[in-house]
Scaffold this motif. Structure first.
Motif, mmCIF file in Angstrom:
data_model
loop_
_atom_site.group_PDB
_atom_site.id
_atom_site.type_symbol
_atom_site.label_atom_id
_atom_site.label_comp_id
_atom_site.label_asym_id
_atom_site.label_seq_id
_atom_site.Cartn_x
_atom_site.Cartn_y
_atom_site.Cartn_z
ATOM 1 N N ILE B 113 40.382 4.522 50.568
ATOM 2 C CA ILE B 113 40.770 5.611 49.670
ATOM 3 C C ILE B 113 40.725 5.144 48.215
ATOM 4 O O ILE B 113 40.186 5.820 47.345
ATOM 5 N N TYR B 114 41.253 3.941 47.968
ATOM 6 C CA TYR B 114 41.266 3.475 46.584
ATOM 7 C C TYR B 114 39.842 3.301 46.056
ATOM 8 O O TYR B 114 39.510 3.748 44.956
ATOM 9 N N LEU B 115 38.990 2.654 46.864
ATOM 10 C CA LEU B 115 37.624 2.386 46.399
ATOM 11 C C LEU B 115 36.844 3.679 46.192
ATOM 12 O O LEU B 115 36.015 3.771 45.279
ATOM 13 N N SER B 116 37.102 4.678 47.029
ATOM 14 C CA SER B 116 36.315 5.902 46.916
ATOM 15 C C SER B 116 36.876 6.861 45.862
ATOM 16 O O SER B 116 36.124 7.460 45.112
ATOM 17 N N GLU B 117 38.202 7.005 45.804
ATOM 18 C CA GLU B 117 38.770 8.080 44.993
ATOM 19 C C GLU B 117 39.305 7.613 43.634
ATOM 20 O O GLU B 117 39.403 8.394 42.716
ATOM 21 N N TYR B 118 39.721 6.359 43.541
ATOM 22 C CA TYR B 118 40.385 5.921 42.309
ATOM 23 C C TYR B 118 39.579 4.923 41.492
ATOM 24 O O TYR B 118 39.497 5.026 40.270
ATOM 25 N N PRO B 121 33.469 2.902 39.396
ATOM 26 C CA PRO B 121 32.348 2.396 40.197
ATOM 27 C C PRO B 121 32.089 0.907 39.996
ATOM 28 O O PRO B 121 31.808 0.184 40.948
ATOM 29 N N LYS B 122 32.248 0.441 38.757
ATOM 30 C CA LYS B 122 31.995 -0.986 38.493
ATOM 31 C C LYS B 122 33.028 -1.861 39.196
ATOM 32 O O LYS B 122 32.696 -2.908 39.756
ATOM 33 N N VAL B 123 34.292 -1.425 39.155
ATOM 34 C CA VAL B 123 35.358 -2.176 39.820
ATOM 35 C C VAL B 123 35.131 -2.162 41.328
ATOM 36 O O VAL B 123 35.240 -3.185 42.010
ATOM 37 N N ALA B 124 34.778 -0.989 41.856
ATOM 38 C CA ALA B 124 34.542 -0.866 43.300
ATOM 39 C C ALA B 124 33.395 -1.767 43.731
ATOM 40 O O ALA B 124 33.439 -2.356 44.811
ATOM 41 N N ALA B 125 32.382 -1.893 42.861
ATOM 42 C CA ALA B 125 31.227 -2.718 43.214
ATOM 43 C C ALA B 125 31.614 -4.181 43.350
ATOM 44 O O ALA B 125 30.948 -4.944 44.051
ATOM 45 N N ILE B 126 32.696 -4.599 42.693
ATOM 46 C CA ILE B 126 33.170 -5.978 42.848
ATOM 47 C C ILE B 126 34.147 -6.081 44.014
ATOM 48 O O ILE B 126 34.072 -6.999 44.826
ATOM 49 N N LEU B 127 35.081 -5.093 44.094
ATOM 50 C CA LEU B 127 36.157 -5.183 45.082
ATOM 51 C C LEU B 127 35.660 -5.011 46.518
ATOM 52 O O LEU B 127 36.145 -5.660 47.423
ATOM 53 N N ARG B 128 34.681 -4.129 46.712
ATOM 54 C CA ARG B 128 34.243 -3.880 48.093
ATOM 55 C C ARG B 128 33.686 -5.136 48.761
ATOM 56 O O ARG B 128 34.142 -5.516 49.833
ATOM 57 N N PRO B 129 32.720 -5.815 48.121
ATOM 58 C CA PRO B 129 32.257 -7.055 48.759
ATOM 59 C C PRO B 129 33.345 -8.107 48.869
ATOM 60 O O PRO B 129 33.349 -8.898 49.831
ATOM 61 N N ALA B 130 34.294 -8.104 47.922
ATOM 62 C CA ALA B 130 35.382 -9.091 47.995
ATOM 63 C C ALA B 130 36.210 -8.875 49.254
ATOM 64 O O ALA B 130 36.545 -9.819 49.969
#
Lengths: 300, 313
Positions: B113-118, B121-130
């Protein structure tokens, strides 16, 4: 208006409707923080894990001879060379066996396979294989490689079992990479009168290589880290020589498991040190993949 | 293959190009066959798993009745007084799996939910692989961490046995979080933007949109991810083998040592049971149950996620 609101709301028994937008928005803020915390918990544990292993194992890891000597019965002595040797050899064989077959299967499914019931079966079958537990692959390896083909509990049996284990992931990721090759490239090639196989080997594969490599690295890293199926196939926990293809063998995860299960306290540090070695090996693999991927992207 | 005026040359070229065409045809057929054979390997693998497991499992059930296997409540194949009731292993598996899901569902969903809604995009691109790094860590490492870090830590607060279901389940949950999170994230992202905008237009807040609109719309994908997570937890071996111990007990007490199906299999195959012995065959009987269980879970997950794809694509 208000009454109709309330009547609707009573139908929706989940909760009272709160008309204060501020309260609802601030509840939203609270949940945003909760969601972020949920995300960060995983990362926090990852950091804690790395810290804990570094603290327990770094000193032992840096002991002279840890990487180059054979194991010892004493926690402070000996090293993990046979396990490193086994893991590297297993990794190489998995790459040699699973990658050609996996990429081949992906090419078949993407480029050749007609839309028919049996290709659908192959597809569903592959996605199911991806979910079969590692230890069940161990039973397969034990039955086919150890007994049916007569290899016994040797490194080659372990390597072939790991290859079968990695196949589904390689196939799935390679298919995605191949699917992302634009059709215009294929059509241009056909337009010049080139055959299908030439189109594939000269254009589709080079274009898809970065994506294929990503999948290969993910699956080979997993194979190198896997222990369950090797235990079933017959990996041993103590070797004083470097394993050959047709000998009993060790691997880093097996070495870690055997260190953890020894009761003397010093072996925990050896286990942590071996974990460092395993993670470094996996990182090295990933590094090579990133390097190769970048080279290919430039020359493309 | 150049154009020439000379008649002989032309004939020669035509001949060559005919040869080349034959060669090309041959090459084409050759590679198509090879690639087909590669595709067949996966089918053979499944076939091999089914034949080998069920063949030996069948031999097992000629010696031990199905009734003993499914009705007895004790699993003691290595003791003098032998019992072959599978339930202690199944209960151990479900206990650790339940704890794992208790961890991975909230963590995975909130990450998604956090990665998709909050997240930007740049932060998500780092956090998802992490976050997905968690799935790449070898499972023996989670076993190590559960036994030597989590258990001692928890023992400060709870009277735990050294080997216990709780620590193993907790670490397995962390390990499975990316599986649940990743597939849920894809499902949540596949919810059309127009649905969210419609909700905002009605004046409801972002959080309400997420709970009342986005999550219900992504429900089938989320369910599929959870079922797949259960399947991973049921099949996971090293973490439970190291941290949960090897005491097949019919219990729901998560502070005690239990034994899962996978841990039993690893234990018995490490112990060099001679081929053909009844102990050796239990390996396959338990393997058959494990295989069928994960197969059913995988098929259900696949089926649910594909129904959901049809809806939005």
């Amino acid at each position: 208006m208000t009454t109709s609101y309330q009547r609707d709301d009573s139908l929706d028994s989940a909760s009272e409707f709160n008309e204060s937008v501020e309260k609802r928005e601030s509840l939203g803020k609270v949940f945003e923080i909760l969601f972020l915390l949920g995300l960060l918990v995983g990362l926090f544990i990852l950091a804690l894990l790395i810290f804990d292993i570094g603290r327990d194992g770094l000193l032992r890891f840096l002991t002279p001879g840890f990487l180059t000597e054979t194991p010892s019965r004493f926690p402070e002595e000996g090293g993990i060379r046979p396990a490193i040797f086994g893991s590297v050899l297993l990794g190489i064989i998995v790459i040699l066996v699973a990658v050609p077959i996996g990429v081949g299967a992906a090419l078949y499914l993407e480029e050749y396979a007609p839309k028919a019931w049996w290709t659908a079966i192959i597809e569903i079958n592959i996605s199911n294989l991806a979910g079969v537990p590692s230890i069940v692959y161990g039973l397969l390896g034990l039955g086919v490689f150890n007994y049916l083909l007569g290899f016994g509990p040797t490194l080659i049996s372990g390597a072939l079992t790991l290859s079968l284990l990695s196949l589904p992931v390689i196939i799935v990721t390679s298919r995605e990479a191949i699917r992302s090759v634009p059709d215009s490239l294929r059509n241009a090639s056909y337009g010049l009168g080139v055959t299908k196989w030439q189109t594939i080997s000269h254009h589709v594969i080079p274009y898809a290589i970065p994506g294929i490599l990503t999948g290969v690295i993910i699956s080979v890293s997993r194979a190198i880290g896997d222990a369950a199926c090797l235990i079933v196939v017959g990996a041993v926990s103590f070797l004083t020589f470097d394993p050959g293809l047709s000998q009993r063998f060790m691997a880093l995860p097996i070495q870690i498991y055997s260190y953890i299960t020894r009761p003397e306290p010093g072996f925990a540090n050896s286990a942590a040190a071996t974990i460092i070695a395993l993670i470094l090996l996996i990182m090295l693999l990933n590094g090579i993949a990133i390097y190769v991927r970048q080279r290919f992207s430039i020359t493309r | 293959m150049q154009f020439t005026n000379n008649q002989d040359d032309f004939a020669a070229t035509a001949h060559v190009s005919l040869d080349k065409k034959l060669l090309d045809d041959f090459q084409e057929k050759f590679f198509a066959t090879i690639l087909f054979a590669c595709g067949l390997v996966s089918v053979l693998t499944t076939f091999g798993i089914v034949v080998i497991i069920f063949q030996v499992a069948f031999e097992f059930f000629q010696e031990v009745s199905l009734a003993d296997f499914f009705l007895d409540t004790k699993w003691t194949p290595l003791f003098a007084e032998r019992h072959f009731g599978i339930w202690p292993l199944i209960s151990g598996t479900f206990l650790t799996t339940a704890i794992a899901m208790f961890v991975s569902v909230p963590l995975g969903l909130s990450s998604a939910i956090y990665l998709s809604e909050y997240a930007q995009p740049k932060v998500a691109a780092i956090l998802r692989p992490a976050v997905e790094l968690l799935a790449g860590i070898p499972t023996v490492v989670y076993g190590y961490f559960a036994l030597l870090f989590v258990t001692p830590l928890l023992r400060n607060f709870i009277p735990l046995e050294i080997f216990n279901a709780l620590s193993a389940g907790l670490m397995m949950g962390v390990m499975i979080t990316p599986t649940v999170g990743s597939i849920s994230l894809d499902a949540i992202k596949a919810v059309p933007r127009s649905l969210r905008e419609g909700a905002y237009a009605l004046g409801i807040t972002k959080l309400e949109t997420i709970f009342r609109v986005v999550l219900p719309a992504a429900l089938s994908g989320i369910t599929a991810s959870i079922i797949l997570g259960v399947s991973r937890a049921v099949g996971e071996t090293m973490t439970v083998l190291i941290a949960a111990g090897s005491q097949p007990k019919l219990t729901v007490n998560l502070t005690e040592s239990v034994e899962t199906m996978t841990a039993y299999m690893a234990q018995i195959s490490g112990g060099d049971s001679p081929r053909g012995s009844l102990n050796f065959k239990t390996l396959y009987a338990v393997g058959a149950v494990l295989f069928l269980l994960t197969l059913i879970l995988n098929i259900v997950s696949y089926w649910i996620s594909h129904r959901f794809k049809e809806k939005y694509d």
